[in-house]
Write an enzyme that holds these catalytic residues in place. Structure first.
Site, short mmCIF file in Angstrom:
data_model
loop_
_atom_site.label_atom_id
_atom_site.label_comp_id
_atom_site.label_asym_id
_atom_site.label_seq_id
_atom_site.Cartn_x
_atom_site.Cartn_y
_atom_site.Cartn_z
N HIS A 34 9.95 -0.75 1.88
CA HIS A 34 10.54 -1.67 0.91
C HIS A 34 11.75 -0.99 0.25
O HIS A 34 11.70 0.21 -0.07
CB HIS A 34 9.52 -2.04 -0.18
CG HIS A 34 8.89 -3.38 0.00
ND1 HIS A 34 7.64 -3.69 -0.50
CD2 HIS A 34 9.34 -4.52 0.59
CE1 HIS A 34 7.36 -4.95 -0.21
NE2 HIS A 34 8.36 -5.48 0.45
N HIS A 48 6.36 3.38 2.21
CA HIS A 48 6.70 2.21 3.04
C HIS A 48 8.19 1.97 2.90
O HIS A 48 8.86 2.68 2.14
CB HIS A 48 5.86 0.99 2.67
CG HIS A 48 6.04 0.49 1.26
ND1 HIS A 48 5.79 1.27 0.16
CD2 HIS A 48 6.45 -0.72 0.78
CE1 HIS A 48 6.03 0.56 -0.94
NE2 HIS A 48 6.44 -0.65 -0.60
N ASP A 84 13.04 -0.85 -2.66
CA ASP A 84 12.95 -0.13 -3.94
C ASP A 84 12.46 1.31 -3.76
O ASP A 84 12.66 2.14 -4.63
CB ASP A 84 12.09 -0.88 -4.96
CG ASP A 84 10.72 -1.27 -4.46
OD1 ASP A 84 10.62 -1.77 -3.32
OD2 ASP A 84 9.73 -1.09 -5.21
N HIS A 85 11.86 1.60 -2.61
CA HIS A 85 11.34 2.95 -2.38
C HIS A 85 12.32 3.85 -1.63
O HIS A 85 12.05 5.04 -1.45
CB HIS A 85 10.00 2.87 -1.63
CG HIS A 85 8.95 2.18 -2.45
ND1 HIS A 85 7.89 2.83 -3.03
CD2 HIS A 85 8.86 0.88 -2.83
CE1 HIS A 85 7.18 1.97 -3.73
NE2 HIS A 85 7.74 0.77 -3.62
N ASP A 104 2.51 1.35 -2.75
CA ASP A 104 2.30 -0.03 -3.20
C ASP A 104 1.08 -0.59 -2.49
O ASP A 104 1.01 -0.59 -1.26
CB ASP A 104 3.52 -0.90 -2.85
CG ASP A 104 4.70 -0.62 -3.75
OD1 ASP A 104 4.65 0.36 -4.53
OD2 ASP A 104 5.69 -1.37 -3.69
N HIS A 144 -0.79 -3.46 1.49
CA HIS A 144 0.39 -3.98 0.80
C HIS A 144 0.84 -5.29 1.46
O HIS A 144 2.01 -5.50 1.73
CB HIS A 144 1.49 -2.93 0.82
CG HIS A 144 2.64 -3.20 -0.12
ND1 HIS A 144 2.51 -3.88 -1.31
CD2 HIS A 144 3.97 -2.88 -0.04
CE1 HIS A 144 3.69 -3.96 -1.90
NE2 HIS A 144 4.59 -3.36 -1.16
N HIS A 195 5.12 2.36 -10.89
CA HIS A 195 5.60 1.11 -10.27
C HIS A 195 5.16 -0.03 -11.19
O HIS A 195 4.62 -1.05 -10.76
CB HIS A 195 4.98 0.97 -8.88
CG HIS A 195 5.72 0.05 -7.96
ND1 HIS A 195 5.55 -1.31 -8.00
CD2 HIS A 195 6.61 0.28 -6.97
CE1 HIS A 195 6.31 -1.88 -7.06
NE2 HIS A 195 6.97 -0.93 -6.44
#
Ligand SMILES: [Zn+2]
Ligand SMILES: [Zn+2]
Length: 314
Positions: free
Chosen positions: A91, A89, A93-94, A201, A178, A265
């Site tokens: 987000h 996805h 942080d990814h 996530d 998510h 994670h």
């Protein structure tokens, strides 16, 4: 079940000898490396989310969190070897490590463009990154003689189903839950009889359970907060709602019974890793570990779990 898994604590030679060793030309053998086991939280011991899967001569990267280029360097694998990425996805942080992997991989002579599979929005991300780095790319093009074609960033927006199939390596994307992040994907990677599932996530997801039942390695996200913290912090409760808490994880463990399950994670709020793992192992007798950066799984007729010096639990 326990006998099929051997825990190998490696010595000092691990990084130079084992990590860099080419995969044996053995049929149906997969190697999985946790390049990053972190989350949005900044943690010096955990790079952002990223899993490297090697099978059938392919090197596939799932998510590209912060600092993963350093982690790749620690494995001894050339950064330029990575030309295929799958995002769970969008987000931040990814994807914090995606630009680094893309541009630095090109500077290190990646022979092909970087192809990024991901949810709707991935094309926009790629176009925007190309825009953001236009100056750098044009300057380098003038002086370095780097291959112009291989700096391209190719986006492939995916739908649930088989999204990659080459050399008997098959990648299937499936929807997970998510919260507001839609779509968010998990991935299943099959190579002959071997299989790996990456949750991305998600909170508890029936689709994930269906995909992950009996796989060799399940890599699953995890969120554990102390009940007192949850009780007085509504924001933490909102975050918990779209991640997988210990009660849900226990359910996933029992319903999937992967040969090996590893948590990634990892977010721990007011709880220690040992008490959290003790809690999970109280009711589940199978193999479950808390993931650490550079931990590896070698999947043949059995699953070997390997820790490097850096990733040995402290
Ligand atoms: Zn995340
Ligand atoms: Zn997320």
């Amino acid at each position: 079940m326990g006998m099929s898994v051997s825990r190998v604590f490696s010595g000092l030679l691990f990084c130079t000898a084992l990590l860099a060793a080419p995969l044996a030309a053995q049929a149906e053998f997969m190697r999985v490396t946790l390049l990053g086991t972190g989350s949005p939280r900044v943690d010096a011991d955990r790079a952002g989310p990223a899993v490297l899967v090697e099978a059938g001569g392919k090197k596939l990267l799932f998510d590209a969190g912060r600092s993963i280029v350093q982690r790749l360097a620690q494995t001894g694998m050339p950064i330029s070897d990575i030309d295929t990425v799958f995002l769970t996805h969008l987000h931040s942080d990814h994807i914090f490590g995606l630009d680094d992997l893309w541009i630095t991989g090109w500077v290190y002579q990646r022979p092909k463009p970087l192809t990024v599979h991901g949810p709707a929005g991935t094309s926009n991300l790629a176009t925007s990154l190309e825009q953001a780095f236009r100056y750098d790319i044009s300057v380098r093009n003038q002086y370095s003689g780097l291959a112009k074609n291989s700096v391209r960033l190719l986006a492939r927006e995916i739908e649930p189903g088989v999204v990659y199939s080459q050399e008997r390596v098959k990648v299937t994307a499936f929807l997970v839950d998510h919260g507001a992040v839609e779509p968010a994907y998990g991935y299943r990677i099959d190579f002959g009889d071997r299989s790996v599932v990456i949750s991305g996530d998600t909170t508890y997801s029936e689709t994930l359970v269906t995909q992950a039942r009996g796989v060799d390695v399940l890599i699953h996200e995890f969120f554990a907060a102390h009940p007192d913290l949850l009780a007085r912090n509504p924001r933490l409760r909102r975050v918990e709602a779209y991640h997988t808490n210990p009660g849900q994880m226990t359910r996933v463990l029992h319903e999937t019974r992967a040969k090996v399950t590893v948590l990634t994670h990892v977010i721990l709020a007011g709880l220690g890793r040992d008490e959290v793992m003790r809690g999970l192992r109280e009711t589940y007798e199978g193999e479950v570990y808390m993931g650490e950066d550079l931990m590896q799984f070698e999947i043949g007729s059995e699953v070997k779990v390997l820790w490097s010096d850096e990733s040995t639990p402290r």
